[in-house]
Design a protein around this motif. Structure first.
Motif, PDB file in Angstrom:
ATOM      1  N   THR A 156       6.889  -0.521   5.311  1.00 22.28           N
ATOM      2  CA  THR A 156       6.173  -1.334   4.321  1.00 22.28           C
ATOM      3  C   THR A 156       7.147  -2.224   3.545  1.00 22.28           C
ATOM      4  OG1 THR A 156       6.255   0.548   2.773  1.00 22.28           O
ATOM      5  CG2 THR A 156       4.259   0.274   4.083  1.00 22.28           C
ATOM      6  N   GLU A 157       8.346  -1.700   3.240  1.00 18.75           N
ATOM      7  CA  GLU A 157       9.329  -2.529   2.535  1.00 18.75           C
ATOM      8  C   GLU A 157       9.779  -3.698   3.396  1.00 18.75           C
ATOM      9  OE1 GLU A 157      13.824  -2.294   0.572  1.00 18.75           O
ATOM     10  OE2 GLU A 157      12.796  -0.438   1.144  1.00 18.75           O
ATOM     11  N   LEU A 158      10.012  -3.449   4.681  1.00 24.92           N
ATOM     12  CA  LEU A 158      10.445  -4.525   5.580  1.00 24.92           C
ATOM     13  C   LEU A 158       9.345  -5.581   5.706  1.00 24.92           C
ATOM     14  CD1 LEU A 158      12.477  -5.745   7.563  1.00 24.92           C
ATOM     15  CD2 LEU A 158      11.500  -4.284   9.355  1.00 24.92           C
ATOM     16  N   LEU A 159       8.100  -5.151   5.869  1.00 27.59           N
ATOM     17  CA  LEU A 159       7.001  -6.106   5.968  1.00 27.59           C
ATOM     18  C   LEU A 159       6.888  -6.940   4.692  1.00 27.59           C
ATOM     19  CD1 LEU A 159       4.313  -3.917   7.775  1.00 27.59           C
ATOM     20  CD2 LEU A 159       5.394  -5.976   8.692  1.00 27.59           C
ATOM     21  N   HIS A 160       7.041  -6.306   3.538  1.00 23.81           N
ATOM     22  CA  HIS A 160       7.006  -7.059   2.275  1.00 23.81           C
ATOM     23  C   HIS A 160       8.131  -8.086   2.220  1.00 23.81           C
ATOM     24  CE1 HIS A 160       4.693  -3.554   0.183  1.00 23.81           C
ATOM     25  NE2 HIS A 160       3.882  -4.389   0.806  1.00 23.81           N
ATOM     26  N   ARG A 161       9.308  -7.680   2.667  1.00 21.48           N
ATOM     27  CA  ARG A 161      10.442  -8.606   2.650  1.00 21.48           C
ATOM     28  C   ARG A 161      10.204  -9.784   3.603  1.00 21.48           C
ATOM     29  NH1 ARG A 161      16.407  -6.094   2.429  1.00 21.48           N
ATOM     30  NH2 ARG A 161      15.329  -5.101   0.679  1.00 21.48           N
ATOM     31  N   LEU A 162       9.448  -9.548   4.646  1.00 24.39           N
ATOM     32  CA  LEU A 162       9.127 -10.610   5.607  1.00 24.39           C
ATOM     33  C   LEU A 162       7.959 -11.481   5.143  1.00 24.39           C
ATOM     34  CD1 LEU A 162       9.439  -8.476   8.868  1.00 24.39           C
ATOM     35  CD2 LEU A 162      10.964 -10.359   8.221  1.00 24.39           C
ATOM     36  N   GLY A 163       7.342 -11.120   4.023  1.00 30.34           N
ATOM     37  CA  GLY A 163       6.258 -11.931   3.482  1.00 30.34           C
ATOM     38  C   GLY A 163       4.875 -11.397   3.717  1.00 30.34           C
ATOM     39  N   TYR A 164       4.754 -10.170   4.256  1.00 32.17           N
ATOM     40  CA  TYR A 164       3.453  -9.557   4.501  1.00 32.17           C
ATOM     41  C   TYR A 164       3.061  -8.703   3.289  1.00 32.17           C
ATOM     42  CZ  TYR A 164       4.408 -10.790   9.389  1.00 32.17           C
ATOM     43  OH  TYR A 164       4.708 -11.463  10.542  1.00 32.17           O
ATOM     44  N   THR A 165       1.769  -8.598   3.025  1.00 35.17           N
ATOM     45  CA  THR A 165       1.255  -7.710   1.998  1.00 35.17           C
ATOM     46  C   THR A 165       0.569  -6.536   2.680  1.00 35.17           C
ATOM     47  OG1 THR A 165       0.893  -9.555   0.472  1.00 35.17           O
ATOM     48  CG2 THR A 165      -0.266  -7.505   0.001  1.00 35.17           C
ATOM     49  N   VAL A 166       1.005  -5.314   2.358  1.00 33.16           N
ATOM     50  CA  VAL A 166       0.511  -4.115   3.040  1.00 33.16           C
ATOM     51  C   VAL A 166       0.107  -3.070   2.016  1.00 33.16           C
ATOM     52  CG1 VAL A 166       1.039  -2.323   4.731  1.00 33.16           C
ATOM     53  CG2 VAL A 166       2.178  -4.547   4.894  1.00 33.16           C
ATOM     54  N   TYR A 167      -1.064  -2.466   2.207  1.00 33.42           N
ATOM     55  CA  TYR A 167      -1.401  -1.294   1.406  1.00 33.42           C
ATOM     56  C   TYR A 167      -2.352  -0.402   2.193  1.00 33.42           C
ATOM     57  CZ  TYR A 167      -5.852  -3.600   0.168  1.00 33.42           C
ATOM     58  OH  TYR A 167      -7.080  -4.217   0.212  1.00 33.42           O
ATOM     59  N   LEU A 168      -2.295   0.892   1.878  1.00 30.31           N
ATOM     60  CA  LEU A 168      -3.147   1.883   2.516  1.00 30.31           C
ATOM     61  C   LEU A 168      -4.019   2.519   1.454  1.00 30.31           C
ATOM     62  CD1 LEU A 168      -0.043   2.668   4.224  1.00 30.31           C
ATOM     63  CD2 LEU A 168      -1.970   3.191   5.705  1.00 30.31           C
ATOM     64  N   GLU A 169      -5.256   2.842   1.827  1.00 24.63           N
ATOM     65  CA  GLU A 169      -6.165   3.486   0.887  1.00 24.63           C
ATOM     66  C   GLU A 169      -7.070   4.452   1.623  1.00 24.63           C
ATOM     67  OE1 GLU A 169      -8.686   0.622  -0.928  1.00 24.63           O
ATOM     68  OE2 GLU A 169      -9.617  -0.031   0.948  1.00 24.63           O
ATOM     69  N   GLY A 170      -7.630   5.401   0.874  1.00 30.18           N
ATOM     70  CA  GLY A 170      -8.540   6.374   1.446  1.00 30.18           C
ATOM     71  C   GLY A 170      -7.805   7.586   1.984  1.00 30.18           C
ATOM     72  N   SER A 171      -8.576   8.502   2.567  1.00 30.13           N
ATOM     73  CA  SER A 171      -8.002   9.718   3.130  1.00 30.13           C
ATOM     74  C   SER A 171      -8.788  10.119   4.362  1.00 30.13           C
ATOM     75  CB  SER A 171      -8.017  10.848   2.095  1.00 30.13           C
ATOM     76  OG  SER A 171      -9.355  11.127   1.692  1.00 30.13           O
ATOM     77  N   GLY A 172      -8.186  10.981   5.170  1.00 32.43           N
ATOM     78  CA  GLY A 172      -8.844  11.458   6.384  1.00 32.43           C
ATOM     79  C   GLY A 172      -9.197  10.312   7.319  1.00 32.43           C
ATOM     80  N   ASP A 173     -10.353  10.428   7.975  1.00 33.22           N
ATOM     81  CA  ASP A 173     -10.788   9.372   8.899  1.00 33.22           C
ATOM     82  C   ASP A 173     -11.150   8.084   8.178  1.00 33.22           C
ATOM     83  OD1 ASP A 173     -10.388  10.787  11.228  1.00 33.22           O
ATOM     84  OD2 ASP A 173     -12.426  11.582  11.309  1.00 33.22           O
ATOM     85  N   ASP A 174     -11.291   8.136   6.861  1.00 30.64           N
ATOM     86  CA  ASP A 174     -11.598   6.937   6.080  1.00 30.64           C
ATOM     87  C   ASP A 174     -10.342   6.212   5.594  1.00 30.64           C
ATOM     88  OD1 ASP A 174     -14.370   7.289   6.252  1.00 30.64           O
ATOM     89  OD2 ASP A 174     -14.367   8.686   4.560  1.00 30.64           O
ATOM     90  N   ARG A 175      -9.174   6.740   5.891  1.00 32.15           N
ATOM     91  CA  ARG A 175      -7.942   6.081   5.450  1.00 32.15           C
ATOM     92  C   ARG A 175      -7.743   4.807   6.264  1.00 32.15           C
ATOM     93  NH1 ARG A 175      -3.788   6.802   2.171  1.00 32.15           N
ATOM     94  NH2 ARG A 175      -1.628   6.378   2.765  1.00 32.15           N
TER      95      ARG A 175
END
Length: 404
Positions: free
Chosen positions: A153-172
């Motif tokens: 996630t840090e590398l993607l951010h440094r490359l200009g991408y925005t990344v986030y994860l949310e939820g849990s289980g099969d809904d993540r």
């Protein structure tokens, strides 16, 4: 009736007599593609086309068993799929025997076409899965992640991408926004040894699904896939950690991961043929071709299957002898820094072993790296490219798959 064949393959056309085979060939193939087995020059004519990655259609109605075997061997020599189209009356035992004979000698598939469907027969050609020459950059090619979610996630951010994860289980879910025009290419080995292989796969799968990324499988991914499929594999080299992480995941996500890994091509051929990406590398004559030997090399590299005193598979430096015009970007072997050899570059900088996670920006050829937060696993051997294969062990077309 429609038959689909690869746009690069060796096609054997089989009919009750030579005139029928010739008529079928002329109807569905271009004159330069057609070769007759009655010609004394057929081996050279067919080999020349296959060497140029061009389809060849052979009129093979009178092919003996030995000639069928020779055709299959010729196709495999050039990493082409052997396909048979057999005019076959299901009510005729002799016709069925001829069709089964082509299947038994190695043609995959052998299409059976009833004579009364000849007029309606369509033969459709499709690109091989690795042939993405129509896809152009810019790309950000990311090396072996091995479950290192924070560094990814840090590398993607440094490359200009925005990344986030949310939820849990099969809904993540993973959500990614990309910088304008750019896409990621993952070189494989998403799993093993690192702290969070499931979330690494969630990011990769979401990006591929939304057209934000391409991916190829690594050797660790292939072994993990076998575990997902219920095979009896040894939980070594970090697979024990991945297996434990996935026992906490639901069946829906595990099934999605299985389908994702099964869908990945052996390698990618992009940029009008200027760029190839494979996990462990690829030889010049394999690029843009799909065969068992190609997939084995792309996933495992140059190896004869033997292990060293550490229990790791012995690898050889295939890139030393590479002379192709296509740039090859690969991972698999941890190096201190991206290592250019001839027209190839290794971008596995050993993040999971306490090194860095690296991306190569294409076409800029700029390297962007982030340091590992810590050493998650101890390396089995020092960082660096493997030795050159000894001369007495040169057998580039006869490699065996390393045992897990």
């Amino acid at each position: 009736m429609k038959i689909t064949i690869p746009d690069f393959c060796l096609v054997a056309i089989v009919a009750p007599n030579a005139s029928n085979a010739e008529a079928l060939a002329q109807r569905h193939f271009r004159p330069g593609e057609i070769v007759s087995l009655t010609s004394q020059m057929w081996p050279k004519l067919a080999a020349d086309r296959l060497a140029r990655r061009e389809l060849v259609a052979l009129e093979a109605s009178e092919a003996s068993i030995q000639q069928q075997i020779d055709l299959v061997r010729l196709a495999k020599t050039f990493h082409a799929q052997p396909v048979a189209i057999v005019l076959c009356d299901p009510a005729s035992r002799s016709d069925l025997r001829k069709w089964r004979c082509f299947e038994s000698t190695g043609f995959r598939p052998a299409h059976a076409v009833p004579p009364w469907q000849i007029a309606e027969l369509e033969i459709e050609r499709e690109r091989l899965p690795s042939d993405l020459r129509h896809e152009h950059g810019p790309f950000d090619i990311i090396g072996d992640v091995h479950g290192c979610i924070d560094e990814l996630t840090e590398l993607l951010h440094r490359l200009g991408y925005t990344v986030y994860l949310e939820g849990s289980g099969d809904d993540r879910r993973a959500h990614v926004d990309t910088p304008p025009g750019r896409r990621v290419i993952f070189v494989g080995d998403f799993v093993d040894r690192g702290p969070n292989s499931p979330d690494v796969l969630r990011i990769a799968m979401a990006m591929v699904e939304h057209g934000q990324a391409f991916a190829v499988p690594g050797n660790h991914d292939v072994k993990f896939l076998r575990w997902l499929q219920g095979a009896n594999v040894r939980l070594t080299h970090g697979l024990d950690l991945t297996a434990d992480q996935f026992t906490k995941e639901g069946a829906e996500f595990r099934n999605a991961v299985r389908h994702f890994l099964l869908s990945l091509p052996s390698h990618l051929w992009l940029e009008g043929g200027q760029l190839a990406v494979a996990h462990a590398g690829i030889l010049e004559e394999m690029i843009g071709r799909e065969a068992e030997g190609v997939r084995e090399f792309c996933i495992y590299g140059d190896t004869d299957g033997e292990t060293d005193e550490t229990g790791l598979v012995v690898r050889y430096n295939w890139a030393v002898n590479y002379s192709g015009d296509t740039v090859v970007v690969y991972g698999h072997t941890p190096v201190p820094n991206p290592a250019w050899v001839n027209n190839t570059v290794c971008i596995d900088t050993g993040c999971v072993f306490g090194g860095k996670l690296t991306a190569l920006r294409w076409p800029e050829r700029e390297v962007v790296s982030v340091p590992a937060a810590r050493m998650y696993a101890k390396p089995g051997r020092p960082f660096g490219l493997p030795p050159v294969r000894p001369a007495e062990r040169q057998h580039p077309r006869q490699r065996r798959r390393p045992r897990p």
